[in-house]
Design a protein around this motif. Structure first.
Motif, short mmCIF file in Angstrom:
data_model
loop_
_atom_site.label_atom_id
_atom_site.label_comp_id
_atom_site.label_asym_id
_atom_site.label_seq_id
_atom_site.Cartn_x
_atom_site.Cartn_y
_atom_site.Cartn_z
N GLY A 152 0.83 -1.21 0.00
CA GLY A 152 0.00 0.00 0.00
C GLY A 152 0.86 1.25 0.00
O GLY A 152 1.84 1.36 -0.73
N GLU A 153 0.49 2.21 0.87
CA GLU A 153 1.21 3.48 0.92
C GLU A 153 2.65 3.30 1.36
O GLU A 153 3.52 4.13 1.06
CB GLU A 153 0.50 4.45 1.87
CG GLU A 153 -0.89 4.86 1.39
CD GLU A 153 -1.55 5.83 2.36
OE1 GLU A 153 -0.92 6.14 3.40
OE2 GLU A 153 -2.67 6.29 2.07
N ALA A 154 2.92 2.20 2.06
CA ALA A 154 4.29 1.97 2.54
C ALA A 154 5.25 1.78 1.38
O ALA A 154 6.46 2.03 1.51
CB ALA A 154 4.32 0.76 3.45
N VAL A 173 4.55 2.61 8.46
CA VAL A 173 3.63 1.50 8.67
C VAL A 173 3.39 1.37 10.18
O VAL A 173 4.34 1.23 10.94
CB VAL A 173 4.20 0.18 8.13
CG1 VAL A 173 3.26 -0.98 8.44
CG2 VAL A 173 4.44 0.28 6.63
N ALA A 174 2.15 1.42 10.59
CA ALA A 174 1.82 1.24 12.01
C ALA A 174 1.99 -0.23 12.38
O ALA A 174 1.77 -1.12 11.54
CB ALA A 174 0.39 1.69 12.28
N THR A 180 0.14 -2.02 14.05
CA THR A 180 -1.13 -2.72 13.93
C THR A 180 -1.45 -3.11 12.49
O THR A 180 -2.40 -3.86 12.25
CB THR A 180 -2.27 -1.84 14.49
OG1 THR A 180 -2.18 -0.53 13.91
CG2 THR A 180 -2.19 -1.73 16.00
N GLN A 181 -0.68 -2.62 11.51
CA GLN A 181 -0.90 -2.99 10.11
C GLN A 181 -0.13 -4.24 9.70
O GLN A 181 -0.41 -4.83 8.65
CB GLN A 181 -0.47 -1.82 9.19
CG GLN A 181 -1.31 -0.57 9.32
CD GLN A 181 -0.77 0.53 8.43
OE1 GLN A 181 0.08 1.33 8.84
NE2 GLN A 181 -1.24 0.58 7.20
N ILE A 182 0.83 -4.63 10.51
CA ILE A 182 1.72 -5.73 10.13
C ILE A 182 0.95 -7.04 9.92
O ILE A 182 1.22 -7.79 8.98
CB ILE A 182 2.82 -5.93 11.18
CG1 ILE A 182 3.71 -4.69 11.25
CG2 ILE A 182 3.65 -7.17 10.87
CD1 ILE A 182 4.43 -4.38 9.97
N LYS A 183 -0.01 -7.31 10.78
CA LYS A 183 -0.77 -8.56 10.64
C LYS A 183 -1.40 -8.66 9.26
O LYS A 183 -1.26 -9.69 8.58
CB LYS A 183 -1.84 -8.64 11.72
CG LYS A 183 -2.77 -9.85 11.56
CD LYS A 183 -3.91 -9.83 12.56
CE LYS A 183 -4.88 -10.98 12.32
NZ LYS A 183 -6.02 -10.95 13.26
N GLN A 184 -2.07 -7.60 8.82
CA GLN A 184 -2.74 -7.65 7.53
C GLN A 184 -1.75 -7.74 6.38
O GLN A 184 -1.98 -8.43 5.39
CB GLN A 184 -3.64 -6.42 7.35
CG GLN A 184 -4.56 -6.52 6.14
CD GLN A 184 -5.47 -7.75 6.20
OE1 GLN A 184 -6.15 -7.97 7.19
NE2 GLN A 184 -5.46 -8.56 5.14
N ILE A 185 -0.62 -7.05 6.52
CA ILE A 185 0.41 -7.12 5.48
C ILE A 185 0.92 -8.55 5.33
O ILE A 185 1.09 -9.06 4.22
CB ILE A 185 1.57 -6.16 5.82
CG1 ILE A 185 1.12 -4.70 5.62
CG2 ILE A 185 2.79 -6.45 4.94
CD1 ILE A 185 2.15 -3.68 6.03
N ASP A 217 -1.76 -10.67 3.66
CA ASP A 217 -1.85 -10.36 2.22
C ASP A 217 -0.75 -11.06 1.44
O ASP A 217 -0.94 -11.42 0.27
CB ASP A 217 -1.78 -8.85 2.01
CG ASP A 217 -3.03 -8.13 2.50
OD1 ASP A 217 -4.05 -8.81 2.72
OD2 ASP A 217 -2.99 -6.90 2.67
#
Length: 222
Positions: A197-199, A205-206, A208-213, A216
């Motif tokens: 994404g924006e990263a 990257v927060a 809390t976003q690592i799990k979804q990354i 994916d």
């Protein structure tokens, strides 16, 4: 990993305040979490504090906040803001100062430390123990010592592989708190930039976003 100059022993602070229950087992101290009014589970520069007696929650927070080496303490609102408001989180979450980290130690006399304190035992220790990375410098011939212990086990004897020192000063680096300089923080690297994404364009990257990354990258979203 950032440089640290010492550990903060929150469980010893709680014990001195009469909040931790300890039972005697064969001449050693054993933490009794169920009977304790409050106890801490340490994880590097973060510690989850579980308070079994709600009436002392405010007192526990004040006590921890006044402890040298503690930067701040998150309550329910603070945990929500930090993304830590999940069922297993402590009632309070302590964050250490940049140059400190939290130990799990709860005994006040090394002679009464539980047997697992001097071993690699991640399941019985109430928190992570980075001192497990070190061999006790007091053992003059460590390879021979370990070999003798293993030989005893092979022969059917019960032998404790007690090779870990009880010296938190050996730890010179830690992590867990948000770094003061983002350049000292963790990196996200991927061979699939389209999944960042924006990263992918260099945005932060927060945590809390690592799990979804990760999910994916594992599962085909198409």
């Amino acid at each position: 990993i950032t440089e640290v100059a010492g550990a903060v022993h929150l469980n010893r602070v709680l014990r001195d305040a009469g909040l931790i229950a300890v039972r005697d087992e064969h001449g050693t101290d054993m933490l009794d979490p169920g009977a304790s009014r409050a106890f801490a589970v340490a994880d590097h520069q973060v510690a989850h504090i579980y308070v079994n007696e709600p009436a002392v929650l405010a007192d526990v927070r004040g006590l921890v906040e006044r402890t040298p080496g503690v930067e701040r303490v998150l309550d329910a609102e603070g945990k929500r803001a930090a993304g830590l408001d999940h069922p297993r989180a402590g009632d309070l979450v302590a964050i250490s100062a940049a140059d400190r980290w939290f130990s799990y130690y709860f005994w006040t006399d090394d002679a009464r430390a539980p047997d697992y304190a001097r071993t690699v035992d991640i399941h019985r220790k109430p928190g992570y123990d980075p001192v497990e990375l070190f061999m006790d410098p007091a053992i003059k011939a460590p390879m021979a010592y370990v070999g003798w212990k293993l030989a005893q086990r092979k022969l059917g004897f019960r032998a404790l592989l007690d090779v870990i020192p009880l010296d938190t000063a050996l730890v010179k680096g830690s992590h867990g708190r948000l770094t003061d300089d983002p350049n000292d923080g963790p990196l996200v690297m991927s061979s699939e930039p389209g999944l960042l994404g924006e990263a992918a364009a260099g945005a932060a990257v927060a945590a809390t976003q690592i799990k979804q990354i990760v999910l994916d990258h594992i599962f085909d979203r198409g």
